[in-house]
Design an enzyme around this catalytic site. Structure first.
Site, PDB file in Angstrom:
ATOM      1  N   THR A 192       0.894  -1.457  -0.328  1.00 56.74           N
ATOM      2  CA  THR A 192       0.091  -0.423  -0.103  1.00 56.74           C
ATOM      3  C   THR A 192       1.089   1.037   0.280  1.00 56.74           C
ATOM      4  O   THR A 192       2.245   0.959   0.679  1.00 56.74           O
ATOM      5  CB  THR A 192      -0.995   0.097   1.261  1.00 56.74           C
ATOM      6  OG1 THR A 192      -1.841  -1.038   1.532  1.00 56.74           O
ATOM      7  CG2 THR A 192      -1.766   1.221   1.408  1.00 56.74           C
ATOM      8  N   GLY A 222      -9.849  -3.976   2.808  1.00 56.85           N
ATOM      9  CA  GLY A 222      -8.956  -3.485   3.687  1.00 56.85           C
ATOM     10  C   GLY A 222      -9.428  -1.732   4.533  1.00 56.85           C
ATOM     11  O   GLY A 222      -9.914  -1.554   4.274  1.00 56.85           O
ATOM     12  N   THR A 243       0.427   0.875   6.526  1.00 61.95           N
ATOM     13  CA  THR A 243       0.153   0.100   5.869  1.00 61.95           C
ATOM     14  C   THR A 243       0.646  -1.857   6.517  1.00 61.95           C
ATOM     15  O   THR A 243       1.640  -1.336   7.637  1.00 61.95           O
ATOM     16  CB  THR A 243       1.836   0.321   3.939  1.00 61.95           C
ATOM     17  OG1 THR A 243       2.891   0.029   5.355  1.00 61.95           O
ATOM     18  CG2 THR A 243       1.213   1.469   4.191  1.00 61.95           C
ATOM     19  N   GLY A 244      -0.165  -2.190   5.719  1.00 64.30           N
ATOM     20  CA  GLY A 244      -0.022  -4.000   6.402  1.00 64.30           C
ATOM     21  C   GLY A 244      -1.621  -4.766   7.112  1.00 64.30           C
ATOM     22  O   GLY A 244      -2.241  -4.219   5.301  1.00 64.30           O
TER      23      GLY A 244
HETATM   24  N1  GLY Z   1      -3.532  -2.200   4.390  1.00 62.89           N
HETATM   25  C1  GLY Z   1      -4.157  -2.693   2.797  1.00 62.89           C
HETATM   26  C2  GLY Z   1      -4.780  -3.457   3.205  1.00 62.89           C
HETATM   27  O1  GLY Z   1      -4.881  -4.784   4.153  1.00 62.89           O
HETATM   28  O2  GLY Z   1      -5.370  -4.335   1.949  1.00 62.89           O
END
Ligand code: GLY
Length: 343
Positions: A192, A222, A243-244
């Site tokens: 991301t 997400g 992010t993650g």
């Molecule tokens: N953090 C991006 C997702 O899990 O979609």
């Protein structure tokens, strides 16, 4: 704090971030060029929201970044579905799109939701219709590289037959365990890009855009397009993003928590560490724990305070964030809370 681990690393990045004041752009580790452009735009007096969107659009156009826009890894049916959101500090307004197909500039479209609708989130067909109404180009987002990766993943998934391990049931292949480091031959990715910006006149804004979890269940959304999870801005306090593993950010209200922790006086890095500590402590599902009983996934948080102080932390060591400021763009290590497995 949980006694299973201790904080390590990135001491100088923490001090650097705490000492910084003034205009600044912060981004995830894939965002060096993002902050370079965003800071240049801030320096030219551009609105921080436009500076963020201009920055992340570089990655939405980059086929080599398999986590964002064109070239992002697709869902389990081979379709690229994008999520993005923006938030503007001065007006405290947000816009987002989720499950967007066939339009690569999800961040710009999220900004259009903010500026041209009375809503904060459009999904799926409605988001696509809005994009087409506004003149966005409709195209296939599956790059040759992403298609090859998808075909390999399909072959390997199919080879699991009816004897998969680690699944909720033989029938349920959506519960494949997440991986950190060593894992299946083609690991899932939550790549991301997040960008937060503080302008010369102290206005703040942020943006997060992604193709989301690779090989995801169609329709899975997400944290990135969800205000308070993948990003949050409070004018006069600061911005945050992540992010993650999106599910972990969603279930902890991650970005909102980081900003609120800054409002209560925690410096940016400490606010990120506190939120991630909470995430680690709340991760109890055995499917999400490794052999050591620690999260089998990563989440990285980025925070930019209203005065220009910045910071970032990750559940695991080895992650980086990008800063664009007077001294030029640079990558700095996020404070890692846990050592990487085997480290
Ligand atoms: N953090 C991006 C997702 O899990 O979609």
């Amino acid at each position: 704090m949980n006694a299973r681990w201790s904080i390590s690393g990135a001491a100088s990045a923490r001090e650097l971030g705490l000492a910084h004041r003034g205009a600044c752009a912060i981004a995830s580790g894939n965002g060096l060029e993002v902050v370079r452009l965003a800071f240049a735009r801030l320096s030219a007096g551009e609105h921080p929201l436009d500076a963020c969107v201009a920055g992340v659009t570089l990655l939405e156009d980059d086929p080599d970044d398999v986590s964002v826009g064109y070239g992002g890894l697709p869902n389990a049916r081979g379709e690229v579905e994008l999520d993005a959101a923006v938030m503007d500090g001065p007006t405290h307004r947000a816009g987002g799109v989720a499950g967007l197909r066939e339009v690569r500039h999800a961040a710009s479209l999220a900004r259009d939701v903010l500026r041209h609708t009375d809503h904060a989130l459009l999904v799926g067909e409605g988001a696509l219709a809005f994009a087409l109404d506004r003149g966005y180009r409709r195209e296939s987002l599956l790059s040759p590289t992403a298609r090859t990766a998808y075909e390999t993943w399909r072959r390997e998934r199919d080879a699991l037959g009816r004897e998969p391990t680690g699944l909720l049931s033989d029938e349920d292949r959506w519960m494949l365990p997440d991986t950190h480091g060593a894992g299946p031959p083609i690991p899932h990715t939550h790549g991301t890009v997040h960008c937060g910006a503080l302008a010369l006149d102290e206005r703040q804004a942020a943006c997060t855009t992604t193709s989301g979890l690779s090989w995801k269940m169609p329709g899975r959304v997400g944290d990135s397009p969800i205000v308070g999870a993948g990003l949050y801005v409070e004018q006069g306090i600061g911005s945050a993003g992540g992010t993650g593993r999106g599910e972990a950010a969603l279930q902890s209200g991650a970005a909102h928590q980081v900003v609120r922790l800054m409002a209560h006086g925690l410096p940016p890095t400490d606010a990120c560490v506190a939120l991630l500590t909470h995430v680690i402590d709340q991760t109890r599902d055995p499917r999400l724990l490794d052999a050591r009983g620690l999260p089998a996934f990563n989440l990285t948080m980025y925070a930019l305070r209203a005065d220009g102080a910045f910071g970032s932390a990750a559940i695991y060591e080895g992650y980086f964030f990008a800063i664009g400021a007077e001294s030029g763009p640079c990558l700095l290590p996020s404070v890692g809370i846990l050592p990487r497995p085997g480290a």
